[in-house]
Design a protein around this motif. Structure first.
Motif: not given
Length: 284
Positions: A75-95
């Motif tokens: 397929x040529x397209x689509x969407x992605x959605x993430x939900x997380x218990x990991x806080x962003x930019x906190x050093x806990x490997x969210x990325x």
């Protein structure tokens, strides 16, 4: 075409910024990705907790996973959605967790159950492509994907060692945020001799001692106070600044962590408990 996957956050044993050797351990904090593939020609991303967040990483993960696993009729397209218990930019490997989950969810949508290390390397490649990491963060990504504790060569994207660990974990996350791509790599290079010592300790399986040495060295290099770690040291097996901060992570038994939590609760921010995980990322 729908796909879903879950990946784990992680704490740091050795920051890879100094020497390219890193080490991390998975914790029980999950990031979930949901992917829908179509022929729209465009891939869009959404991060549930952060409406205005940069979604280039998860979008690039979907692109690379479609290229790798999709075949001639991908397929040529689509969407992605993430939900997380990991806080962003906190050093806990969210990325790393988001990248792993996005790659696996895309593979799931395509009906593929990929090799986990291959999928992990796709997420690392995506992180480099969009510039959210200085090293590629293969240490963080491998711990998130495989579970347990890993020691890695981040220049070669190779796992040097992996073990299972069973620790109670205490995390202090202050209100500030620190982005890995903004870390002062030159200052981190100054503590390379300590990083080499930490690598030796980790490869000997002395992970808790290794993370404590790492925490002192990289708190100094990155400009964070060592006080939270110092006050925890008498009570825990190991404690470290996680990633490029600002979170501090301690591991040990419940009694020791109870005492540290009393101390850290007096600080601003959030103190929370979790455990290590040895099972890694999975397609749902």
């Amino acid at each position: 075409m729908h796909g879903h996957a879950v990946a784990l956050g992680a704490g740091t044993v050795l920051n890879a910024l100094s020497t390219g050797t890193g080490s991390a351990f998975a914790i029980d904090a999950e990031t979930t990705a949901s992917v829908e593939l179509d022929d729209s020609g465009t891939i869009t991303g959404e991060i549930a907790e952060e409406v205005d967040a940069d979604t280039r990483l998860i979008e690039r993960c979907v692109e690379l996973a479609v290229e790798t696993y999709g075949g001639d009729d991908a397929p040529s397209g689509g969407s992605v959605r993430t939900e997380s218990d990991v806080p962003m930019a906190a050093g806990l490997k969210s990325s790393s967790a988001a990248a792993n989950a996005a790659v696996l969810a895309t593979a799931d949508a395509l009906g593929v159950d990929p090799d986990r290390l291959e999928a992990c390397r796709l997420g690392v490649r995506a992180a480099r492509d969009v510039g959210v990491t200085a090293t590629g963060a293969f240490d963080d990504a491998s711990a998130s994907m495989l579970g347990g504790v890993t020691v890695t060569d981040n220049d070669a994207d190779e796992v040097l060692a992996r073990d299972e660990v069973t620790w109670d974990v205490l995390v202090w996350t202050p209100d500030e945020r620190a982005y890995s791509a903004d870390a002062d790599v030159e200052r981190c290079a100054n503590v390379a001799p300590m990083a080499e010592l930490v690598a030796d300790l980790a490869l000997e399986g002395r992970y808790a001692v290794a993370m404590t040495v790492n925490g002192l060295a990289f708190s100094a290099a990155l400009g964070f106070s060592p006080q939270p770690a110092v006050e925890a040291m008498p009570h825990v097996a190991g404690v470290s600044l996680s990633g490029t901060g600002p979170s501090v992570v301690a591991v040990g038994d419940e009694t020791g962590l109870d005492r540290v939590q009393e101390l850290w609760d007096e600080r601003s921010g959030r103190t929370w408990r979790t455990t290590t995980r040895n099972d890694g990322a999975r397609i749902q």
